[in-house]
Design a protein around this motif. Sequence first.
Motif, PDB file in Angstrom:
ATOM      1  N   GLU A 132       1.121  10.705  36.850  1.00 14.17           N
ATOM      2  CA  GLU A 132       0.428  11.588  35.915  1.00 14.17           C
ATOM      3  C   GLU A 132       0.146  10.882  34.595  1.00 14.17           C
ATOM      4  N   GLY A 154      -4.894  11.799  39.601  1.00 15.98           N
ATOM      5  CA  GLY A 154      -4.011  12.825  39.050  1.00 15.98           C
ATOM      6  C   GLY A 154      -3.278  13.644  40.085  1.00 15.98           C
ATOM      7  N   ALA A 157      -1.712  17.435  39.663  1.00 15.99           N
ATOM      8  CA  ALA A 157      -1.795  17.763  38.229  1.00 15.99           C
ATOM      9  C   ALA A 157      -3.219  17.982  37.748  1.00 15.99           C
TER      10      ALA A 157
END
Length: 198
Positions: A132, A154, A157
Amino acid sequence: MIYALFGAIIAGIVGGYMLFDVTVKPLLDEILMAALDFMVLVAGIEIGANRHLLKKICTAKNLLLAIALPTATVVGSLGGGYLSHFITGLSVDDSILVASGLGWYSLSSVVISTMHSTELGAIAFLSNMLREVGSFILIPLLARVHPLLCIAPGGAATMDSLLPLVIRASGMHAGMFSFINGLVLSLVVPVLLSLLLG
């Protein structure tokens, strides 16, 4: 946010070292699972509140893209997990188990710690958290190549903490797919963990 994450990790390590020992692990596991249940509830509320986004993808092209992006992310993540075992020295199973967190470090670390190994849970936490954090750097760079390319790094997230960054780097259209990608992956992570730990 990055500073808060690293600050929390350092505070936890120092506090754990100075104040606790391994006998508190069962209590910590219960606290973590309760916090996880609350986080999943909040994620569900967020999904329900953003249902208008799901209506915007009801075209054949967008539906296909909405399926292809998370599928490619899962395949790439698990493939990367497999390749990482050559570098890390972890077994193939453990490497793939860590990668199956798909960037959702709070869930994967708790589940792996309680159901498999505390050490591997810590590795899952660091690996997925660093994914992240690294995405904060990669998203603006990859958005210059293609607006949708910046979504994959990502992982899960992209539905929450990375969504504003994707929208800023690639626009609202990419943001819509970013939300869907994160939503699908958030649903896939518990299934993957259950299959691999079962």
